[in-house]
Design a protein around this motif. Structure first.
Motif, PDB file in Angstrom:
ATOM      1  N   THR A  15       8.074  63.068  37.628  1.00  0.00           N
ATOM      2  CA  THR A  15       9.018  64.094  37.178  1.00  0.00           C
ATOM      3  C   THR A  15       9.473  63.756  35.772  1.00  0.00           C
ATOM      4  N   ARG A  17      12.232  64.496  33.547  1.00  0.00           N
ATOM      5  CA  ARG A  17      13.586  65.024  33.719  1.00  0.00           C
ATOM      6  C   ARG A  17      14.230  65.224  32.354  1.00  0.00           C
ATOM      7  N   VAL A  51       5.860  67.189  37.457  1.00  0.00           N
ATOM      8  CA  VAL A  51       6.849  68.264  37.454  1.00  0.00           C
ATOM      9  C   VAL A  51       7.769  68.065  36.251  1.00  0.00           C
ATOM     10  N   TRP A  53      11.453  69.194  34.912  1.00  0.00           N
ATOM     11  CA  TRP A  53      12.667  69.761  35.499  1.00  0.00           C
ATOM     12  C   TRP A  53      13.869  69.469  34.618  1.00  0.00           C
ATOM     13  N   GLU A  56      19.621  71.059  38.102  1.00  0.00           N
ATOM     14  CA  GLU A  56      19.995  72.162  38.992  1.00  0.00           C
ATOM     15  C   GLU A  56      20.620  73.345  38.268  1.00  0.00           C
ATOM     16  N   ALA A 100       9.701  73.394  36.763  1.00  0.00           N
ATOM     17  CA  ALA A 100      10.682  73.848  37.754  1.00  0.00           C
ATOM     18  C   ALA A 100      11.905  74.339  36.987  1.00  0.00           C
ATOM     19  N   TYR A 186      13.043  72.937  42.652  1.00  0.00           N
ATOM     20  CA  TYR A 186      12.494  71.596  42.425  1.00  0.00           C
ATOM     21  C   TYR A 186      11.752  71.068  43.650  1.00  0.00           C
TER      22      TYR A 186
END
Length: 257
Positions: A15, A17, A51, A53, A56, A100, A186
């Protein structure tokens, strides 16, 4: 100094981030950290799918306008180039990459998402290329990637107008591939990445190269590249395992080699 972009790995899925609160704004440091994360994801054997991301609440609201305002042509070039170079590297990761998307995904943030192979968006997500509203245009790949994803006319509409697109319209345009509840974006991206991670990574990477590189080639050159890549896969362990498993009527156990 805290990282603005982190690379984390769990069970073969990496991921990237994005973590520059509150808006995941993009500056040179952010772009360079993204570039390094993409390089690391390409090189690490323990990462078999990826991924991207932003968290949220937000994917990325794009470039830092205050930082860019008042720049000269000479001083803005390294700023623009930093993200552009990062996204060339992200787009070339020889593994499946899924963006995501929660919340805002604008400007350079949308360009990050465009560099992925697939885009999963929350029902509440908003996407767009608003640069025209600031008297400029996208500069990190949107004029090239967006038209290949949604078509020339639709890309021109989004870029010329700078308008925001809700998730459902983005899905209809082909700008995103799935729309989910915000809390599911996610996890769904990780679940899909995990499935790809179980596959023959060398073959997936070769197929990705053939598809992406073929866009800028003549059909004949694209077919030649495809032929060269598939022949090269006969030197991989995964090819032996895949064909051997088929002949033995069992499930293959790909190692990514």
């Amino acid at each position: 100094m805290s990282q603005l972009v982190r690379l984390e790995v769990t069970d073969g899925v990496g991921t990237i981030r994005l973590d520059n609160p509150p808006r995941n704004s993009i500056d040179v440091r952010f772009a360079k950290e993204l570039h390094q994360a993409a390089l690391d994801a390409s090189r690490r054997d323990d990462i078999r799918a990826l991924v991207v991301w932003g968290g949220e609440r937000i994917f990325s609201a794009g470039g830092d306008i205050e930082m860019m305002s008042g720049r000269s042509v000479e001083s803005i070039r390294p700023v623009i180039s930093a993200l552009g170079d990062a996204l060339v590297t992200l787009g070339a990761v020889p593994k499946v990459v899924i963006a995501a998307i929660n919340g805002m995904c604008f400007g350079g943030g949308c360009e990050i998402a465009l560099a992925a192979d697939f885009r999963y968006a929350a029902e509440t997500a908003l996407l767009g290329q608003p640069e025209i509203r600031f008297g400029i245009m996208p500069g990190a790949g949107a004029t090239q990637r967006l038209q290949r994803i949604i078509g020339v006319s639709a890309a021109k509409d989004l870029i010329f107008s700078g308008r925001r697109v809700k998730a459902r319209e983005a899905l209809a345009l082909g700008l995103v591939d799935r729309v989910l509840a915000a809390g599911d974006v996610y996890p769904a991206a990780v679940e899909a990445a995990a499935r790809y991670a179980q596959g023959p990574i060398a073959a997936i990477g070769a197929a990705k190269l053939a598809i992406d590189a073929g866009v800028g080639r003549s059909p004949v050159d694209g077919l030649d590249l495809e032929r060269d890549l598939v022949c090269a896969l006969f030197a991989t362990e995964d090819q032996e395992e895949g064909m051997g498993a088929f002949l033995a009527s069992r499930r293959p156990d790909f190692k990514g080699k």
